[in-house]
Design an enzyme around this catalytic site. Structure first.
Site, PDB file in Angstrom:
ATOM      1  N   ASP A 459      37.844  44.854  45.280  1.00 43.87           N
ATOM      2  CA  ASP A 459      38.892  45.515  46.106  1.00 43.87           C
ATOM      3  C   ASP A 459      38.081  46.394  47.353  1.00 43.87           C
ATOM      4  OD1 ASP A 459      41.806  46.319  46.751  1.00 43.87           O
ATOM      5  OD2 ASP A 459      40.824  48.400  46.462  1.00 43.87           O
ATOM      6  N   ASP A 656      38.822  50.455  41.617  1.00 48.04           N
ATOM      7  CA  ASP A 656      38.747  51.844  41.208  1.00 48.04           C
ATOM      8  C   ASP A 656      39.159  52.401  40.028  1.00 48.04           C
ATOM      9  OD1 ASP A 656      41.552  52.211  41.321  1.00 48.04           O
ATOM     10  OD2 ASP A 656      41.496  53.235  43.144  1.00 48.04           O
ATOM     11  N   ASP A 660      44.067  50.019  40.886  1.00 49.74           N
ATOM     12  CA  ASP A 660      43.883  48.587  40.545  1.00 49.74           C
ATOM     13  C   ASP A 660      44.070  48.361  38.980  1.00 49.74           C
ATOM     14  OD1 ASP A 660      43.208  48.286  43.449  1.00 49.74           O
ATOM     15  OD2 ASP A 660      40.861  49.039  42.724  1.00 49.74           O
TER      16      ASP A 660
END
Length: 783
Positions: A459, A656, A660
């Protein structure tokens, strides 16, 4: 079902199958839903319902098996208080149950090693037993006819040689073999056969048969074989226990990191107390060069703090008023005071220790099969030994001495310990290796699965990039000033925690912002608020389209900025476009190297982001990433992970751990990066305490190296036993093995597996190895 977890000390585990005995007993307790016991770590992780079972019940269950239990495995000097359980500020003190020393001494089923021995102490005890056995076994060997064609050493005629052999062999066997005798009796009482049973069958058979030959019926004696093979068994167990103790050094080092004392303010006076007695809300004083005792928030003063021993972060971190500090880290410079926020078992250090212990006690899928094979191997050795005696003595007509020797050889050559140690030792070393670098594996399944990943999704924000974007351009529509545009955007975003909102608020620092009403966010799109009676919208192009705000006036400027890799935020006031704000987020310095290393390892790297395509492509090109998934809303991330899995990929997701969470849970291995001290992230399988993409590489390298060691150990252990039984049973006659050689082979097999696992400590990881080594207490070096 409200499950709790506890990691308890289990002392006196002599060999691998002892752990199965304890685990089986614990699982029978009311409210216990699972138990993993590790011989390698000497501890048990128990999953239970606290409404039905208490920690004291679990400790009693371990003791009922005949093993020592020292309570929960926690850093004692920060978790075990010397104050009454109910004495605390605001009645919030937490008191952990630990077994009393008197209970330890009073154990009814005390094992031969002694109460409360850790791995190093057990290794020393086994060394002492080996030396005693060796001292008596040497003259037995020299006086025995089995030492050659005749005795190498002859006694005076007045001395009864058989009686002398009996006395010397008793000295070589009775005291040294005691731990095996206790463990064998304990196992048989519970219907389990283990390595101790085989040792007692081989040594005991030869010794008791020889006593009968000496005092009752005459005939051949096995004093020499029994004494010498026990010497080699003890030597092997001593070396194995030394290796096991070495594998526990990382976790023992973590346990010892926190300082035993803390300076606190009480009633306006500075006093020194035990770290375990620090209460939430206490003001703690930290001076240059001293360790921080507990977690907290700085209230006054400033300094640089070395956090490498916990997070692996090499550079000292600046601390000032409002900064969070972590217990067990080192104050490098100035003095400061802080308010304690997490103490005892709630501290970051205690949570990290708990996480690592649970990972070390968990079992990889291959280990479950190896445990069952170890149990059956013992019974196979017993059956093959009896069949060997019957075949050679009654069927083939060989002498009693010959048949008995082969039977003892079969008993002693079987090595279930090698099978049982094959994966736990590797897992234990690997989890300790990772913990020293701020890489925490939740369990053995995650450790094994990470080695098989062929796709890693990052991400973008906060993982590949710094996650602290900054405004680089403000483009208002005509008749709107830049400061007015910034004020409207900051006012609407002042209650938001989104990184882009924080960039706007940082630029607007010092501005007087009006009050807002009806603040609301739409994840992945933008935010709205009412400012001075007008609706202010801040978000992306899609958000403006949903809200029916025309953006054509600044479309060309937005496309130009997006083409340069900027994230463009549209601002509307009163349903009319007010302007655009360009924001950029820099890539982390180590991101490109991490991506390149992953690709060299044969792993495809995917970047996942909610940003526009231009921004995403710019970052991806800079880092060398070919697969980009842009403009993905937060709720769609798990779906993108699933799509890649549907293509047959084994997917790791790096995020994180909070925003997520669904994607981390969906992935084959969820990796939470930048967790700091928040290690209890349920959605993640691997927790990285630093925000360094290189740690993703290192985690996979540790996993792959561990899997290689596990396979090497399993192949060796299985191959050894396949070859050993035919040799021991005499199927390759005239090629035969003596019991002594069989004992060397058996012990050597276990030691080889343990030492091979310890070689993981020497594994070199990618990038600069900046982690501070965790040292074991020097007093244990003589094991």
């Amino acid at each position: 079902m409200n499950d709790a977890r506890a990691t308890l000390d289990v002392g006196g585990l002599l060999q691998v199958l002892d752990g199965q005995l304890v685990a089986g007993q614990l699982r029978k307790l009311p409210g216990v839903h699972g138990a993993d016991v590790s011989y390698a770590s000497g501890s048990a992780t128990v999953y239970f319902d606290p409404a039905e079972t208490t920690i004291a019940d679990l400790e009693r269950g371990i003791r009922d098996c005949g093993y020592h239990c020292g309570g929960e495995v926690l850093p004692a000097h920060i978790c075990v208080t010397d104050r009454p359980a109910d004495a605390s500020r605001d009645g919030q003190a937490r008191h952990k149950h630990h077994a009393a020393a008197g209970d330890h001494a009073a154990m009814a089923h005390e094992m031969g090693h002694g109460a409360g021995m850790d791995a190093h102490a057990m290794a020393r005890d086994m060394r002492n037993r080996f030396l005693v056995a060796l001292l008596f076994a040497v003259p037995v060997f020299l006086l025995s006819p089995m030492g050659g064609g005749g005795p190498l050493l002859r006694l005076p005629a007045a001395v009864d040689a058989d009686l002398a052999l009996f006395l010397l062999a008793s000295g070589a066997i009775l005291y040294p073999v005691w731990p095996f005798a206790v463990a064998a009796v304990r196992a048989i009482r519970r219907g389990i056969a283990n390595m101790a049973v085989l040792v007692m069958l081989s040594v005991g058979t030869g010794y008791l048969f020889s006593i009968g030959s000496t005092f009752i019926y005459g005939g051949p004696q096995f004093y020499e074989a029994s004494s010498v093979l026990l010497v080699f068994v003890l030597l092997g167990h001593w070396l194995e226990m030394r290796a096991r103790a070495g594998a526990t050094d990382a976790i023992r080092g973590l346990l010892a990191l926190a300082p035993p004392k803390a300076a606190v303010l009480r009633d306006g006076q500075e006093i020194e107390i035990r770290t375990a007695n620090v209460l939430i809300g206490d003001i703690v004083i930290v001076r240059p060069g001293s360790k921080i005792p507990v977690d907290g928030v700085v209230t006054e003063g400033a300094s640089q703090v070395d956090e490498s021993m916990l997070t692996g972060e090499s550079m000292p971190v600046k601390k000032a008023a409002g900064s969070a500090v972590i217990g067990a880290t080192l104050n490098k410079g100035g003095s400061f005071r802080f308010r304690a926020t997490r103490v005892g078992a709630d501290s970051a250090l205690a949570q990290i220790v708990k996480l690592v212990q649970e990972a070390q006690n968990s079992k990889a899928p291959a280990q479950l099969l190896a445990d069952r094979a170890s149990q059956w191997l013992v019974w196979a050795a017993v059956v093959i030994g009896l069949v060997t005696f019957a075949a050679w003595y009654w069927w083939l007509g060989e002498s009693l001495l010959f048949a008995m020797t082969l039977t003892i050889t079969v008993f002693v050559i079987a090595c279930p310990d090698a099978l049982g140690l094959a994966t736990p030792m590797a897992i234990m070393v690997a989890t300790g290796l990772g913990a020293r670098r701020g890489i925490l594996f939740k369990n053995a399944i995650a450790l094994e699965a990470a080695a098989r990943l062929n796709t890693v999704i990052f991400d973008k924000t906060g993982t590949l990039t710094v996650g602290q974007p900054q405004i680089v351009d403000l483009v208002p529509v005509p008749a709107i000033r830049e400061d007015q545009l910034l004020s409207w955007a900051a006012t609407a975003e002042k209650d938001s925690e989104h990184p882009l909102a924080q960039a706007i608020l940082k630029r607007a620092a010092g501005m007087v912002l009006p009050a807002t009403e009806a603040f609301a966010t739409t994840p992945g799109l933008g935010a709205r608020a009412i400012v001075d009676g007008e609706t202010v919208l801040v978000g992306n192009r899609m958000f403006m389209g949903i809200e029916k705000v025309p953006v054509e006036e600044l479309s060309s400027a937005a496309e130009r900025l997006e083409g340069n890799g900027r994230t463009v935020v549209f601002v509307a006031h009163g349903r009319r476009l007010a302007g655009i704000i360009a924001i950029a987020d820099a890539a982390r310095p180590t991101s490109a190297a991490a991506v390149a290393r992953l690709r060299r390892m044969g792993i495809d790297v995917v970047m996942l982001t909610g940003d526009n395509r231009g921004t995403a492509d710019r970052i991806a090109a800079e880092l060398g990433i070919d697969i980009v998934l842009a403009e993905v809303l937060p709720g769609q991330k798990a779906r993108e992970v699933r799509k890649l899995q549907d293509q047959g990929r084994r997917v790791g997701m790096v995020g994180d751990g909070v925003n997520d969470a669904p994607a981390l849970t969906q992935a084959d291995v969820g990796i939470a990066m930048g967790a700091g001290t928040d290690v209890a992230i349920d959605s993640a399988d691997v927790v990285l305490m630093k925000s360094d993409p290189q740690d993703v590489v290192r985690a996979i390298e540790i996993s792959r190296a561990t899997l290689r060691k596990m396979h090497q150990n399993l192949y060796w252990a299985a191959g050894y036993n396949v070859i050993a039984f035919p040799l021991a049973a005499g199927l390759l006659f005239p090629l035969l093995l003596s019991p002594e050689i069989a004992a060397v082979a058996m012990s050597g097999s276990s030691v080889l597996v343990a030492v091979n696992a310890l070689l993981l400590k020497r594994h070199r990881l990618s990038g600069a190895d900046t982690a501070a080594p965790v040292a074991a207490p020097a007093a244990e070096a003589d094991a």
